[in-house]
Write a protein that holds these residues in place. Sequence first.
Motif, PDB file in Angstrom:
ATOM      1  N   VAL A  18       0.858  -1.182   0.000  1.00 50.65           N
ATOM      2  CA  VAL A  18       0.000   0.000   0.000  1.00 50.65           C
ATOM      3  C   VAL A  18       0.898   1.237   0.000  1.00 50.65           C
ATOM      4  O   VAL A  18       1.692   1.430   0.925  1.00 50.65           O
ATOM      5  CB  VAL A  18      -0.921   0.019   1.241  1.00 50.65           C
ATOM      6  CG1 VAL A  18      -1.836   1.238   1.202  1.00 50.65           C
ATOM      7  CG2 VAL A  18      -1.744  -1.266   1.311  1.00 50.65           C
ATOM      8  N   PRO A  19       0.795   2.064  -1.033  1.00 47.21           N
ATOM      9  CA  PRO A  19       1.664   3.243  -1.084  1.00 47.21           C
ATOM     10  C   PRO A  19       1.321   4.241   0.006  1.00 47.21           C
ATOM     11  O   PRO A  19       0.208   4.237   0.545  1.00 47.21           O
ATOM     12  CB  PRO A  19       1.394   3.828  -2.468  1.00 47.21           C
ATOM     13  CG  PRO A  19       0.039   3.322  -2.841  1.00 47.21           C
ATOM     14  CD  PRO A  19      -0.099   1.970  -2.198  1.00 47.21           C
ATOM     15  N   GLU A  20       2.285   5.074   0.336  1.00 41.87           N
ATOM     16  CA  GLU A  20       2.098   6.134   1.324  1.00 41.87           C
ATOM     17  C   GLU A  20       2.331   7.489   0.672  1.00 41.87           C
ATOM     18  O   GLU A  20       2.969   7.579  -0.383  1.00 41.87           O
ATOM     19  CB  GLU A  20       3.079   5.942   2.491  1.00 41.87           C
ATOM     20  CG  GLU A  20       2.908   4.651   3.253  1.00 41.87           C
ATOM     21  CD  GLU A  20       3.850   4.553   4.443  1.00 41.87           C
ATOM     22  OE1 GLU A  20       4.287   5.616   4.952  1.00 41.87           O
ATOM     23  OE2 GLU A  20       4.170   3.424   4.871  1.00 41.87           O
ATOM     24  N   ALA A  54      -3.061   8.994   3.671  1.00 39.28           N
ATOM     25  CA  ALA A  54      -2.665   7.622   4.004  1.00 39.28           C
ATOM     26  C   ALA A  54      -3.890   6.773   4.308  1.00 39.28           C
ATOM     27  O   ALA A  54      -3.967   5.598   3.906  1.00 39.28           O
ATOM     28  CB  ALA A  54      -1.710   7.633   5.192  1.00 39.28           C
ATOM     29  N   ALA A  55      -4.871   7.334   5.025  1.00 39.34           N
ATOM     30  CA  ALA A  55      -6.099   6.601   5.342  1.00 39.34           C
ATOM     31  C   ALA A  55      -6.887   6.276   4.081  1.00 39.34           C
ATOM     32  O   ALA A  55      -7.442   5.177   3.943  1.00 39.34           O
ATOM     33  CB  ALA A  55      -6.952   7.418   6.306  1.00 39.34           C
ATOM     34  N   ASP A  56      -6.938   7.214   3.127  1.00 37.41           N
ATOM     35  CA  ASP A  56      -7.650   6.960   1.867  1.00 37.41           C
ATOM     36  C   ASP A  56      -6.997   5.814   1.092  1.00 37.41           C
ATOM     37  O   ASP A  56      -7.685   4.965   0.516  1.00 37.41           O
ATOM     38  CB  ASP A  56      -7.657   8.227   1.011  1.00 37.41           C
ATOM     39  CG  ASP A  56      -8.567   9.306   1.578  1.00 37.41           C
ATOM     40  OD1 ASP A  56      -9.437   8.973   2.398  1.00 37.41           O
ATOM     41  OD2 ASP A  56      -8.384  10.489   1.198  1.00 37.41           O
ATOM     42  N   LEU A  57      -5.662   5.802   1.062  1.00 37.65           N
ATOM     43  CA  LEU A  57      -4.952   4.732   0.359  1.00 37.65           C
ATOM     44  C   LEU A  57      -5.181   3.374   1.019  1.00 37.65           C
ATOM     45  O   LEU A  57      -5.377   2.358   0.347  1.00 37.65           O
ATOM     46  CB  LEU A  57      -3.460   5.055   0.311  1.00 37.65           C
ATOM     47  CG  LEU A  57      -3.064   6.225  -0.600  1.00 37.65           C
ATOM     48  CD1 LEU A  57      -1.650   6.685  -0.301  1.00 37.65           C
ATOM     49  CD2 LEU A  57      -3.206   5.833  -2.070  1.00 37.65           C
ATOM     50  N   LEU A  58      -5.174   3.362   2.343  1.00 43.44           N
ATOM     51  CA  LEU A  58      -5.439   2.115   3.064  1.00 43.44           C
ATOM     52  C   LEU A  58      -6.863   1.643   2.828  1.00 43.44           C
ATOM     53  O   LEU A  58      -7.112   0.450   2.587  1.00 43.44           O
ATOM     54  CB  LEU A  58      -5.188   2.310   4.555  1.00 43.44           C
ATOM     55  CG  LEU A  58      -5.515   1.114   5.451  1.00 43.44           C
ATOM     56  CD1 LEU A  58      -4.677  -0.099   5.083  1.00 43.44           C
ATOM     57  CD2 LEU A  58      -5.317   1.473   6.924  1.00 43.44           C
TER      58      LEU A  58
END
Length: 573
Positions: free
Chosen positions: A509-511, A523-527
């Motif tokens: 998962v990218p940061e 970061a929460a959206d990517l997760l």
Amino acid sequence: MTRSAPTPASAASAPGQAGWVCCPGCGWLLYRKRLDRNLHVCPECDHHLRLGARARIDLLVDPGSFTATSFAPGGSDPLSFTDLRDYPDRLAEAARRSGESEAVVVGTARIGGTEVVVAVMDFGFLGGSMGVEVGRRVSRAAGLALEHGLPLVLTTASGGARMQEGVFSLFQMARVSQALGRHREAGLFSVCVLADPTYGGVSASFATLASVLVGERGAHVGFAGPRVVQETIRAELPSDFQTTEFLLAHGLVDRVESRAELRPLLIRLLGLHTRRPGPPAAGDGRPAGPPGAEDAEDVDPWDVVQRARVVERPTTLDYLHTAFDDFVELHGDRAFADDPAVVGGVASLAGRTVVVIGHEKGHSVRERVARNFGMPHPEGYRKALRLLDHAEALGLPVVTLVDTPGAHPGPEAEERGQSHAIAEIIMRSSRLRVPVVAVVTGEGGSGGALALCTSDRLLVLQNAYLSVISPEGCAAILWRTAVAAPTAARAMRLGAAHLRATGIASAVVPEPPGGAHTDPAAAADLLREALVRELEDVCRLDPDALLEARSRRLSRIGGDDGRALLSVLSVGE
């Protein structure tokens, strides 16, 4: 909106002043109408006065939705019991005083629009004691919920088993317990509100067997009453002994709520446990990974370790309040304590209800000390184990968020069985009949991290890592100095790139640039995006296929270069 409840049967007026009530907690004289508006909670000392069954029902269910279940008369005096009065006379007096035919009221209702079966005890009827008829009615409530596939909502207030019915009363504990067991085995949700007081045969049976236990603030709950305990052991008891707050601290209930907070909590819990997953994504193939997931940046392992340990890096609770839509935390291992280093509960994610479990470090020094820097004790893993059971019983997928230096290594952890607790949760999660998606969000130290990593899909954030030992520990053992930690990190190839390349991690998962701490919302959206994608994929498998795929996945780790594992993951077998 504040809901008013009818006057409880147990609220006594001050002598000669029918409009006033004396608070049992502080002795303050309270105006009855003000007390009614305040849900029979003393505004001076917050003492929760006892409510009768009908008042409790009015407080919790949607207005006008309750329909009582009628029961044919049962046997009323199996022992022909007499003390200072004949038992039938006591029953008649209890019915006259309480307005009920027995110590429990059963029926159907709606709570927040969700149809439920309710069983509410009335302490005003012979102290809410459980005899044959109470056992019959509670068992019928569970059977009715099972028959119609409905959640079961219980409220208890009882002094225990009914002495006047002897051993017949005792065996009602087994009768009601098996009824709740059948309800649970059918994958149905139950919740019990523990009101003041709940003791004896009721506390040791259906009161503590529900899926979720919610204590009303200040209520007293236990097996033996405090006077019996004190007379037996001849020792001073803690001032909060057997209060629901005491139970929460010792991991024995999920939550403690004020009376005003009970209905909103029940609405959330019922909504989460009755929501159906949204439609699966179009297409039959495995969805593509998140942007950049296939090409994880190959950075220096020691830099990864440093970024994973940044104090400002988002924690499990941060993600639960940003990446998920709703979250109700559940506490305790139901045996010893509530370990704050592990948090968990029921959450909603893009229309799907999941059980979430994760390590929690906190951010400030105070928080980190309180949460033991995210290093769980055995009770933390046993809390997680209980939540895995909750997920399987109700058919909910599991998401774990991993961020720990490792399990707590202290003597008290060893005394309470740290190794066994970790082994049990690894074994349980390896055979769990619901999907498990694990995410390494920061540090992943040793078996303390693996306990929450045994899964169908293992995601790893770009600046996170898994390791058999900390770089400092490895350096101290093999290089004889902790100064060699960067060298050890490189030798162990710590980081997301290595985990993905070997097939241990199914995706990276990218940061945000610079790390998750630089933009927690992004970061929460990517997760969230990654979790939704993985859950849509893995939730398509039936339990048998899920277990077979998980077994093959674990068996192949370390074989060849790990690429064989990716072919298994790609077809979801």
